[in-house]
Scaffold this motif. Structure first.
Motif, PDB file in Angstrom:
ATOM      1  N   SER B  82     -23.083 -22.972  18.477  1.00 17.18           N
ATOM      2  CA  SER B  82     -21.730 -22.592  18.074  1.00 17.18           C
ATOM      3  C   SER B  82     -20.802 -22.777  19.265  1.00 17.18           C
ATOM      4  CB  SER B  82     -21.721 -21.144  17.612  1.00 17.18           C
ATOM      5  OG  SER B  82     -22.823 -20.929  16.765  1.00 17.18           O
ATOM      6  N   LEU B  83     -20.445 -24.023  19.489  1.00 18.36           N
ATOM      7  CA  LEU B  83     -19.632 -24.335  20.665  1.00 18.36           C
ATOM      8  C   LEU B  83     -18.405 -25.126  20.252  1.00 18.36           C
ATOM      9  CD1 LEU B  83     -22.624 -25.627  22.795  1.00 18.36           C
ATOM     10  CD2 LEU B  83     -21.485 -23.425  23.100  1.00 18.36           C
ATOM     11  N   TYR B  84     -17.378 -25.025  21.071  1.00 16.28           N
ATOM     12  CA  TYR B  84     -16.182 -25.843  20.829  1.00 16.28           C
ATOM     13  C   TYR B  84     -16.374 -27.175  21.534  1.00 16.28           C
ATOM     14  CZ  TYR B  84     -14.329 -21.468  19.167  1.00 16.28           C
ATOM     15  OH  TYR B  84     -14.149 -20.298  18.474  1.00 16.28           O
ATOM     16  N   ASP B  86     -14.542 -29.703  21.761  1.00 16.28           N
ATOM     17  CA  ASP B  86     -13.397 -30.310  22.443  1.00 16.28           C
ATOM     18  C   ASP B  86     -12.976 -29.518  23.682  1.00 16.28           C
ATOM     19  OD1 ASP B  86     -12.807 -28.330  20.663  1.00 16.28           O
ATOM     20  OD2 ASP B  86     -11.334 -29.474  19.519  1.00 16.28           O
ATOM     21  N   LEU B  87     -13.813 -28.551  24.070  1.00 19.53           N
ATOM     22  CA  LEU B  87     -13.564 -27.836  25.332  1.00 19.53           C
ATOM     23  C   LEU B  87     -14.706 -28.162  26.288  1.00 19.53           C
ATOM     24  CD1 LEU B  87     -12.536 -24.242  24.127  1.00 19.53           C
ATOM     25  CD2 LEU B  87     -11.053 -26.190  24.602  1.00 19.53           C
ATOM     26  N   THR B  88     -14.492 -27.936  27.568  1.00 21.51           N
ATOM     27  CA  THR B  88     -15.565 -28.148  28.528  1.00 21.51           C
ATOM     28  C   THR B  88     -16.528 -26.967  28.463  1.00 21.51           C
ATOM     29  OG1 THR B  88     -14.468 -26.984  30.317  1.00 21.51           O
ATOM     30  CG2 THR B  88     -13.942 -29.317  30.075  1.00 21.51           C
ATOM     31  N   GLU B  91     -14.917 -23.966  29.968  1.00 16.14           N
ATOM     32  CA  GLU B  91     -13.882 -23.392  29.088  1.00 16.14           C
ATOM     33  C   GLU B  91     -14.515 -22.599  27.947  1.00 16.14           C
ATOM     34  OE1 GLU B  91     -10.253 -26.619  29.648  1.00 16.14           O
ATOM     35  OE2 GLU B  91     -11.840 -27.002  28.205  1.00 16.14           O
ATOM     36  N   PHE B  95     -13.744 -18.746  27.520  1.00 15.69           N
ATOM     37  CA  PHE B  95     -13.138 -18.260  26.273  1.00 15.69           C
ATOM     38  C   PHE B  95     -13.934 -17.087  25.709  1.00 15.69           C
ATOM     39  CE2 PHE B  95     -13.171 -18.381  21.588  1.00 15.69           C
ATOM     40  CZ  PHE B  95     -11.862 -17.975  21.372  1.00 15.69           C
ATOM     41  N   PHE B  96     -15.241 -17.273  25.594  1.00 14.11           N
ATOM     42  CA  PHE B  96     -16.037 -16.186  25.013  1.00 14.11           C
ATOM     43  C   PHE B  96     -16.076 -14.978  25.933  1.00 14.11           C
ATOM     44  CE2 PHE B  96     -17.681 -19.598  22.240  1.00 14.11           C
ATOM     45  CZ  PHE B  96     -17.460 -18.969  21.033  1.00 14.11           C
ATOM     46  N   HIS B  98     -13.629 -13.903  27.664  1.00 15.78           N
ATOM     47  CA  HIS B  98     -12.408 -13.140  27.392  1.00 15.78           C
ATOM     48  C   HIS B  98     -12.511 -12.332  26.103  1.00 15.78           C
ATOM     49  CE1 HIS B  98      -9.940 -14.426  30.681  1.00 15.78           C
ATOM     50  NE2 HIS B  98     -10.190 -15.706  30.442  1.00 15.78           N
ATOM     51  N   MET B  99     -13.340 -12.800  25.196  1.00 16.19           N
ATOM     52  CA  MET B  99     -13.470 -12.078  23.926  1.00 16.19           C
ATOM     53  C   MET B  99     -14.109 -10.706  24.133  1.00 16.19           C
ATOM     54  SD  MET B  99     -12.061 -13.883  21.636  1.00 16.19           S
ATOM     55  CE  MET B  99     -10.936 -14.695  22.742  1.00 16.19           C
ATOM     56  N   TYR B 100     -14.809 -10.557  25.294  1.00 15.79           N
ATOM     57  CA  TYR B 100     -15.410  -9.250  25.589  1.00 15.79           C
ATOM     58  C   TYR B 100     -14.507  -8.418  26.480  1.00 15.79           C
ATOM     59  CZ  TYR B 100     -19.722 -10.947  23.543  1.00 15.79           C
ATOM     60  OH  TYR B 100     -20.659 -11.424  22.666  1.00 15.79           O
ATOM     61  N   ASN B 102     -11.610  -8.038  29.841  1.00 16.72           N
ATOM     62  CA  ASN B 102     -11.263  -8.602  31.151  1.00 16.72           C
ATOM     63  C   ASN B 102     -12.365  -8.463  32.187  1.00 16.72           C
ATOM     64  OD1 ASN B 102      -8.745  -9.409  30.371  1.00 16.72           O
ATOM     65  ND2 ASN B 102      -7.806  -7.428  30.875  1.00 16.72           N
ATOM     66  N   ILE B 141     -23.585 -18.357  27.049  1.00 16.23           N
ATOM     67  CA  ILE B 141     -22.523 -17.599  26.386  1.00 16.23           C
ATOM     68  C   ILE B 141     -23.063 -16.285  25.827  1.00 16.23           C
ATOM     69  CG2 ILE B 141     -20.949 -17.623  24.412  1.00 16.23           C
ATOM     70  CD1 ILE B 141     -20.600 -20.664  25.015  1.00 16.23           C
ATOM     71  N   ALA B 142     -24.315 -16.317  25.355  1.00 17.15           N
ATOM     72  CA  ALA B 142     -24.900 -15.087  24.826  1.00 17.15           C
ATOM     73  C   ALA B 142     -25.106 -14.056  25.932  1.00 17.15           C
ATOM     74  CB  ALA B 142     -26.220 -15.395  24.130  1.00 17.15           C
TER      75      ALA B 142
END
Lengths: 404, 240
Positions: B82-84, B86-88, B91, B95-96, B98-100, B102, B141-142
């Motif tokens: 589950s990755l974007y 079009d992002l590096t 990134e 991004f993820f 930040h979802m948790y 600061n 990411i996990a």
């Protein structure tokens, strides 16, 4: 905070996707430009062929800015099929016939109008000639009456006075022998028989001018709907939505993040389309450009909300495309191009559920009629209501993917 | 501590999980194994709160699931990458992170990049990543929120043996701070888990350490356990 990061991510993704950028900004410009030139200029002259038509009529046709071709013995059908003229005008025993192919109302309409007008004028000229003749006859007649009165007076003078008293002829017959020949028998044909008063705009308005405000809204709606729907679909099918929902982000943060992230591009797109239409294509606007922005920015958020919502019901890009004939195309008919008040009653009930019905008609109100913000507040409120409904449904719809 | 008691879940008329009761112990790797379609993924989705269980209860650290705030403690790696694209890689991680919130520091991001050996390729777009790199990035990411609970749905699918070994070593390192729940249907991987939950027939058919399970069933590998279970089922059906 999370929402801002989501917006940032969406901006990054859109800016990297050159094709989407082109779809957002170049496609509407291309189509609007095309439409601007595709509609015939009302100043263009219409060509009409005449067979067995008197020079008077030809003169009148030419005076009315029509190109007249004089023909004899032609096969009308093939003549018109070859594009030699928009119509063929014939006279047979006082009966006038205009033949058209009936495949191009843009040119044939003016041909019908022009020919009818020319024949009317010709007939009016004949009529005024007849009136002239009548006046001349009447003048002759009144001259005769005057002669008679004079000779009676002379006879009276020669009669003995008693006889004259007995006769008691009042020679003052009260006949106004002085027929007013000052009647302007020449009806002036250089002027239009009727003056058209334009409440909004002037005679230079073309179909495009009426269509363009609607099209601006339509493109905003269409492209934003498509891009929002597609990107949410991609987020879902690539599994990133599930991954996103495995973080503590709120469902509302996702919906608002999407709304504002794509909203930025929707606003930019709206600005590009409006500024291009107004400054490059010289679209005349009676109202304020700010009101145009307000309408279309609200509409773009409606489109975003609807696109995101419908994307949850599809499982592939192709299914998203299938919504276009169902959701997008019908809205065009209700967007102000056609008069909803004269439609079938059940259609009049459908119109108010369509966002473009409000946006398109309000655009016409602002662009052509110069309505102020106060006058368009009602349809704007309904657009806001649409946004609220779609956003709420989207947040509720996210429950499908996470229960909290 | 993850505690499931009498938990059931069905979709429409189809029951996927029925009366599942199990405790998942802290600081160990629990393997959720079983044939496809036995409800492993559904169980995980119920743990995450993506699906709401119908009856019974699920508790994580004495908090009832589903609860959005609990997700702060959970790291999740889905079956698909589950990755974007079009992002590096970097990134994606940022991004993820930040979802948790600061609190995730640059250092943390760096150490995770080192852990999954993606430091070299962090500035590449994910669409240019190989399958193994994507898998490692998903794992990174996990781990980004330093989760107390790490739920991994088939983490080593499509990964070459060398990398697989290194990932398993990392997973065992993570044990000291985290509780790991891993689904797999690769049986030799099951043997690397501390505890196993064998899923069969809408529930957990057997549990224990791999050695215990093998001894209980008197077999030499996990595949045979499932065959045994199948036989038992058949005998029960015949007896009835």
């Amino acid at each position: 905070m999370r929402m801002l990061q989501l917006i940032k991510r969406i901006c990054k993704q859109v800016l990297r996707d050159k094709r989407t950028l082109a779809l957002l900004f170049l496609a509407p410009i291309f189509v609007i430009t095309l439409l601007n030139y595709i509609f015939p200029d009302p100043d263009d002259e219409v060509t009409i062929a005449v067979v067995n038509v008197s020079d008077d009529v030809i003169d009148i046709l030419e005076e009315n800015d029509m190109i007249v071709k004089q023909e004899n013995e032609i096969n009308i059908k093939s003549y018109l099929e070859d594009g030699n003229a928009s119509g063929v005008l014939e006279e047979k025993n006082g009966e006038w016939t205009l033949t058209i192919l009936n495949d191009n109302p843009m040119d044939e309409g003016p041909a019908i109008q022009g020919s009818s007008k020319a024949i009317m004028e010709m007939k009016l000229n004949d009529l005024s000639d007849n009136i002239d003749d009548m006046i001349n006859n009447m003048e002759d007649m009144s001259a005769g009456v005057e002669d008679m009165v004079e000779s009676i007076n002379e006879m009276m003078d020669q009669l003995p006075p008693e006889a004259a008293q007995n006769l008691d002829i009042n020679t003052d017959l009260g006949v106004d022998t002085d027929v007013d020949t000052e009647i302007d028998s020449e009806i002036n044909m250089d002027e239009d028989p009727i003056t058209v008063e334009y409440i909004y705009g002037d005679e230079s308005y073309t179909f495009f001018e009426i269509l363009n405000p609607i099209l601006v809204s339509f493109f905003v709606f269409f492209f934003v709907f498509l891009i929002a729907g597609m990107s949410m679909l991609k987020e879902r099918s690539s599994g990133t939505l599930e991954k996103l929902l495995s973080t503590p982000i709120r469902k509302s943060e996702i919906v608002f993040g999407y709304l504002f992230g794509y909203g930025i591009f929707a606003i930019l797109q709206t600005a590009v389309i409006i500024l291009y239409s107004v400054y490059i294509l010289d679209m005349e606007i009676a109202g304020s450009i700010t009101n145009m922005f307000i309408i279309n920015i609200l509409l773009s958020f409606v489109a975003l909300g609807l696109g995101l919502l419908l994307s949850t019901f599809v499982s592939s890009e192709f299914q998203m495309i299938q919504f276009i004939p169902l959701v997008i195309i019908p809205q065009i008919f209700f967007s102000g191009m056609l008069n909803v008040d004269t439609m079938e009653p059940w259609l009049q009930w459908i119109a108010p559920i369509m966002p473009l019905y409000y946006a398109g008609n309000t655009m016409i109100d602002v662009v052509l009629k110069g309505f102020t913000l106060g006058e368009i507040i009602a349809p704007l409120s309904i657009l806001v209501l649409f946004i609220v409904i779609f956003v709420t449904l989207n947040i509720l719809g996210m429950r499908r993917y996470r229960k909290v | 501590m993850i505690k499931l008691s009498n938990m059931s879940k069905s979709f429409g008329k189809q029951t996927i999980l029925q009366n599942v009761s199990v405790d998942i112990g802290a600081n160990q790797i629990t393997g959720l194994i079983g044939p496809s379609g036995t409800g492993k993924t559904t169980l995980i989705k119920c743990l995450m709160g993506m699906e709401k269980h119908d009856t019974g209860s699920i508790q994580i650290d004495d908090t009832a699931v589903p609860n959005r705030k609990l997700l702060n403690k959970i790291g999740y790696m889905a079956q698909s990458d589950s990755l974007y694209h079009d992002l590096t890689g970097l990134e994606n991680i940022q991004f993820f992170a930040h979802m948790y919130g600061n609190k995730i520091s640059k250092q943390n991001v760096q150490s995770i990049l080192d852990l999954v050996q993606l430091e070299q390729d962090k500035k590449k777009l994910v669409q240019h990543y190989s399958g193994g790199m994507k898998r490692r990035l998903s794992l990174a990411i996990a781990l980004i929120n330093q989760p107390k609970y790490l739920i991994l749905d088939e983490p080593t699918v499509g990964i070459d043996p060398v990398l697989k070994l290194s990932i398993w070593n990392q997973l065992h390192d993570l044990k000291k701070d985290s509780t790991l729940l891993i689904t797999t249907h690769i049986m030799d991987e099951a043997m690397k888990c501390d505890q196993l939950l064998l899923m069969k027939n809408k529930g957990i058919a057997a549990s224990g350490s791999p050695q215990e399970i093998l001894e209980n069933f008197g077999v030499s590998d996990i595949d045979q356990v499932f065959l045994k279970l199948e036989e038992q089922e058949y005998e029960n059906a015949a007896a009835n």
